[in-house]
Scaffold this motif. Sequence first.
Motif, PDB file in Angstrom:
ATOM      1  N   THR A  53      44.188  29.453  48.747  1.00 37.69           N
ATOM      2  CA  THR A  53      45.402  29.324  47.955  1.00 37.69           C
ATOM      3  C   THR A  53      45.473  30.415  46.901  1.00 37.69           C
ATOM      4  O   THR A  53      46.513  31.065  46.713  1.00 37.69           O
ATOM      5  CB  THR A  53      45.467  27.939  47.298  1.00 37.69           C
ATOM      6  N   ALA A  84      46.294  25.785  52.861  1.00 35.04           N
ATOM      7  CA  ALA A  84      46.488  26.632  51.686  1.00 35.04           C
ATOM      8  C   ALA A  84      47.948  27.063  51.548  1.00 35.04           C
ATOM      9  O   ALA A  84      48.489  27.123  50.433  1.00 35.04           O
ATOM     10  CB  ALA A  84      45.572  27.852  51.766  1.00 35.04           C
ATOM     11  N   ARG A  87      49.661  24.217  50.120  1.00 36.32           N
ATOM     12  CA  ARG A  87      49.265  24.022  48.704  1.00 36.32           C
ATOM     13  C   ARG A  87      50.055  24.954  47.790  1.00 36.32           C
ATOM     14  O   ARG A  87      50.295  24.622  46.621  1.00 36.32           O
ATOM     15  CB  ARG A  87      47.750  24.276  48.573  1.00 36.32           C
ATOM     16  N   CYS A  88      50.498  26.098  48.332  1.00 36.19           N
ATOM     17  CA  CYS A  88      51.352  27.027  47.580  1.00 36.19           C
ATOM     18  C   CYS A  88      52.814  26.614  47.603  1.00 36.19           C
ATOM     19  O   CYS A  88      53.654  27.250  46.951  1.00 36.19           O
ATOM     20  CB  CYS A  88      51.259  28.436  48.166  1.00 36.19           C
ATOM     21  N   VAL A 149      41.901  25.855  42.329  1.00 34.30           N
ATOM     22  CA  VAL A 149      43.193  26.530  42.273  1.00 34.30           C
ATOM     23  C   VAL A 149      43.491  26.908  40.826  1.00 34.30           C
ATOM     24  O   VAL A 149      43.569  26.036  39.945  1.00 34.30           O
ATOM     25  CB  VAL A 149      44.309  25.639  42.841  1.00 34.30           C
ATOM     26  N   ALA A 152      49.271  27.444  41.109  1.00 34.61           N
ATOM     27  CA  ALA A 152      50.074  27.446  42.324  1.00 34.61           C
ATOM     28  C   ALA A 152      51.489  27.040  41.950  1.00 34.61           C
ATOM     29  O   ALA A 152      51.692  26.256  41.010  1.00 34.61           O
ATOM     30  CB  ALA A 152      49.512  26.501  43.372  1.00 34.61           C
TER      31      ALA A 152
END
Length: 243
Positions: A53, A84, A87-88, A149, A152
Amino acid sequence: MATPTPRPPADVEALLALLQRDPGRPRITWYGSGGERVELSGAVLANWVSKTTNLLVDEVDAAPLVRVRLDLPAHWRTLVWALAVWRCGACVVVDAQDADVVVTDRPAQAPAGSLVVAVALPALARGFGPDLPGDAVDGAAVLSQPDVVVWAPALVPDAPALVADGTTVAHDRLLTTGPAEPDGRRVAIAGDDLSTVVRTALTTWASDGSVVLVEPGVAAELRSDPARRARVLGPENVTDDRV
């Protein structure tokens, strides 16, 4: 009174939290050619997703409405990259050619005009190697990223999350497209079709399960050799064998 059926996680961040409740439990087990076996626990999977990510945010500005094509075989690394991307808040593209970013193990064949991330698939790969195009991002750079992370983009629930088989699924539907099966099952699946693998993995993880993913050539060998199939999948405690 009947026990209510648990609701699936609302988004991928919540899904990763679910998969870490039992941090040492396997969540992806990969069987590749040449006897390769890779196992990722919930904690290790989340670590890989966090690193990836961070790379996507830093290097290609992944965010809602950014389309990321996964030009990769069904592989444990591919599932990490998919998680990932979500997740963004960006969109995984499986079967369409047009995308803002192409994540591929064949960077020399990537279409012009896209940002390219080159991914080496071998388990011990520390870099893509001399075939990395000069303008491509080396996916192995995830190894130097932070374990959590850093930042994000905020998720946009109705933004596209997955384009596969001619269908677009939004983030707020990504983990509810299949029936809820909260039984912690362990599903074995052949990596013959990336769209099927991605959907099966999501459904399985959302029900607190785990995935045994088998490379297509190895899967074909297991189908033709029941004794070997039993030796390989038996110790994995598979409860749903789709190989």
